[in-house]
Design a protein around this motif. Structure first.
Motif, short mmCIF file in Angstrom:
data_model
loop_
_atom_site.label_atom_id
_atom_site.label_comp_id
_atom_site.label_asym_id
_atom_site.label_seq_id
_atom_site.Cartn_x
_atom_site.Cartn_y
_atom_site.Cartn_z
N GLY A 67 0.82 -1.21 0.00
CA GLY A 67 0.00 0.00 0.00
C GLY A 67 0.85 1.25 0.00
N ILE A 68 2.01 1.19 0.65
CA ILE A 68 2.93 2.34 0.69
C ILE A 68 3.40 2.69 -0.72
CG2 ILE A 68 5.19 3.15 1.47
CD1 ILE A 68 3.14 3.11 3.70
N ASP A 69 3.81 1.66 -1.49
CA ASP A 69 4.26 1.90 -2.87
C ASP A 69 3.12 2.43 -3.74
OD1 ASP A 69 6.83 1.12 -2.32
OD2 ASP A 69 6.53 -0.97 -2.94
N LEU A 70 1.92 1.93 -3.50
CA LEU A 70 0.76 2.41 -4.25
C LEU A 70 0.51 3.89 -3.96
CD1 LEU A 70 -1.75 2.06 -6.01
CD2 LEU A 70 -2.96 1.21 -4.00
N LYS A 72 2.68 6.10 -2.99
CA LYS A 72 3.75 6.88 -3.63
C LYS A 72 3.44 7.11 -5.11
CE LYS A 72 7.54 5.36 -0.60
NZ LYS A 72 8.78 4.55 -0.52
N SER A 73 2.96 6.07 -5.79
CA SER A 73 2.64 6.19 -7.22
C SER A 73 1.47 7.14 -7.44
CB SER A 73 2.30 4.81 -7.80
OG SER A 73 3.41 3.95 -7.75
N LYS A 96 4.00 7.73 10.96
CA LYS A 96 4.95 8.77 10.53
C LYS A 96 5.22 8.67 9.04
CE LYS A 96 7.42 9.54 14.90
NZ LYS A 96 8.72 9.46 15.59
N GLN A 97 5.34 7.44 8.54
CA GLN A 97 5.59 7.25 7.11
C GLN A 97 4.41 7.74 6.28
OE1 GLN A 97 6.53 3.21 6.02
NE2 GLN A 97 7.53 3.82 4.12
N LEU A 98 3.20 7.46 6.75
CA LEU A 98 1.99 7.90 6.04
C LEU A 98 1.88 9.42 6.07
CD1 LEU A 98 -0.52 5.19 7.30
CD2 LEU A 98 0.52 5.34 5.03
N ASP A 99 2.26 10.03 7.19
CA ASP A 99 2.25 11.49 7.28
C ASP A 99 3.22 12.10 6.27
OD1 ASP A 99 0.32 11.69 9.25
OD2 ASP A 99 1.76 11.66 10.91
#
Length: 214
Positions: A67-70, A72-73, A96-99
């Motif tokens: 989901g993180i890579d999605l 980002k795209s 924190k990464q999502l923020d």
């Protein structure tokens, strides 16, 4: 807030139980929203970006890409779009990464259906939303285990049938019981899981591990 009738949502989630629950919650609380599409993989979601959605509701755990890579795209191709993450992960480093990725809303799968609607309306109003949850206390964990023990074998069978979208009559035929008996089991399930409707029943059951997602 944008006109709800014009809002287009893409739900990126690979579990049918969760998709049905989320759709039911949104349709019940915000019936003006008519356009909700779904994608069960991240790659399918990327293909569907051409339809210009207003909001993406994304699970972080997908079968093909993360989901993180999605996210980002999506941010690279449509930086203005709204993104709500619907996840079981409430670890601080995830948040924190999502923020950092500019996610507009975070809703945990362990919360009630009210927070899903709060997240949608807040994000549509141009505000960020963060789900309110705290780690389970030992007492809460004991109560969750007690719920599993309290449910009878028949109630678990009815719960499984409900999660598969079967009607009361279909459940009665499959389990060889009367419609009234099915309705009684359904009522007991709502009481024991503190659910107010079918969607919240399913969501609570998933959160408590009563409906393990295959």
């Amino acid at each position: 807030m944008e006109t709800l009738e014009s809002i287009r949502i893409l739900m990126v989630e690979d579990h049918e139980i969760v998709i049905c629950g989320l759709k039911h919650i949104i349709n019940s609380a915000l019936p003006e929203i008519h356009h909700i599409d779904t994608a069960k993989t991240g790659l399918k979601a990327l293909e569907m970006m051409q339809h210009s959605y207003d909001i993406y509701m994304i699970d972080l755990e997908l079968p093909d890409i993360s989901g993180i890579d999605l996210i980002k795209s999506i941010r690279q191709n449509a930086p203005e779009v709204k993104i709500i993450v619907h996840t079981m992960h409430n670890e601080l480093w995830y948040t924190k990464q999502l923020d950092q990725l500019g996610v507009n809303g975070i809703v945990y799968k362990s919360v009630n259906s009210k927070q899903i609607i709060e997240a949608l309306t807040s994000v549509l109003d141009g505000k960020n939303y963060r789900s309110t949850t705290t780690p389970a206390t030992p007492a809460q964990e004991r109560r969750a285990k007690k719920v599993r023990k309290v449910l009878s074998k028949r109630e678990l069978e009815v719960l499984k049938c409900i999660s598969q979208g079967k009607s009361t009559a279909e459940i009665a035929r499959e389990l060889c019981i009367t419609v009234n008996t099915v309705e009684t089991h359904h009522r007991h399930l709502n009481e024991k899981l503190n659910a107010t409707n079918m969607a919240s029943l399913i969501m609570h059951a998933v959160a408590k591990g009563l409906l393990p997602i295959e």
